[in-house]
Motif scaffolding. Structure first.
Motif: not given
Length: 306
Positions: A87, A90-91, A93-94, A97-98, A153, A155, A160, A259, A275
């Protein structure tokens, strides 16, 4: 009977059912080769077709329950460690990406439409996937001042499809309004709607620096905790709590570096800080779980060696 034999007999029920690791199996097999008593106990367990504790009062099931409980806790901790670490990754990376990539102003970036019903509509280019708008009121000139920006972004570009972005700014016609486009790159804000009064003082929207103080605060907390641990090393009750607290400033600094890197400026402070805190909490629980697993492994290795 030696302590090693007691340990082997505690492990035998799991050994018979093939519920031990390869290293433990090798250790038990080697012991059974030269210990007749333990080998006889092993043969008795292996030949038994059904384990009924009440049928044999000489069998002590307490060690078996303890071993099974410890094995279950270890497996549960391993699962939690893997899940929390996944997790956290993944957070991170998210978050990367955002991360917003702000557009500098250009003539084709947006279009301002003055609607007769008392509003201003701003339509953005199709590359824009997000925007924000801040409003302040200048009491001296009695003017409502809006500052907008636009971004995309990684992402949004690849994962999206938000469609074309539009925003509406209500306008009651009784007060003057000015709309500026904040470029968020150190350049001067651009007036895109409203009277040209004081446009030579449009100003520059500067990034916020709140991430640097929080990083320094976490570093200071780490130093203080480390000093306290050294000074109070003989007070185990306090050391336990210090050891639980130390990973959090480490987690926060690691989260910020993961981040944001070494960039401590931000034009989206609320989003970036949330984040970082989320990643820091996940890393904190990952460190605590990993530490617990490491201690359990050391205790197991120590017991086998003895």
């Amino acid at each position: 009977m030696s302590d090693k034999c007691n340990l082997i007999k505690d492990i035998l029920p799991l050994y018979v059912e093939d519920m031990v690791s390869s290293d433990t199996r090798e250790f038990v097999s080697e012991h059974l080769q030269y210990c007749a008593e333990c080998h006889a106990e092993f043969e008795r367990m292996r030949k038994a077709t059904k384990f009924i504790p009440d049928a044999d009062p000489d069998i002590d099931i307490v060690p078996l329950k303890r071993v099974k409980r410890d094995l279950f806790i270890k497996r549960l901790q391993t699962i939690c460690f893997t899940a929390i670490l996944a997790c956290a990754i993944a957070t991170i990376i998210f978050g990367i990406l955002t991360s917003p990539k702000f557009f500098p102003y250009s003539d084709n970036l947006l279009n301002v439409i003055d609607v007769p019903d008392g509003s201003v509509i701003i339509t953005f280019d199709s590359e824009v996937t997000g925007y924000s708008c801040n409003e302040v009121f200048d009491n001296e000139t009695e003017t409502a001042i809006y500052r907008i920006n636009a971004w995309t972004t990684t992402w949004d570009l690849h994962l999206s499809n938000r469609g074309k972005q539009n925003m509406v700014i209500p306008f009651d016609r009784e007060t003057e309004i000015q709309i500026f486009y904040a470029q968020n790159d150190g350049s001067e804000d651009v007036l895109i709607y409203g009277p040209n009064q004081n446009t030579e003082e449009n100003g520059v929207t500067l990034p916020r620096l709140i991430l640097m103080p929080y990083f320094l605060l976490a570093f200071l907390a780490l130093v203080v905790l480390a000093i306290l641990r050294m000074l109070l090393r003989n007070k185990q009750a306090i050391i336990v709590w210090i050891d639980r607290a130390i990973p959090f400033p480490i987690s926060y600094m690691a989260a910020q570096l993961c981040t944001k890197g070494f960039n401590f400026t931000t034009y989206s402070s609320q989003r970036d800080f949330c984040i970082i805190i989320l990643v820091a909490m996940l890393l904190y629980f990952t460190m605590l779980t990993g530490k617990s697993l490491y201690k359990a492994k050391l205790n197991t290795s120590k017991g086998i060696e003895e």
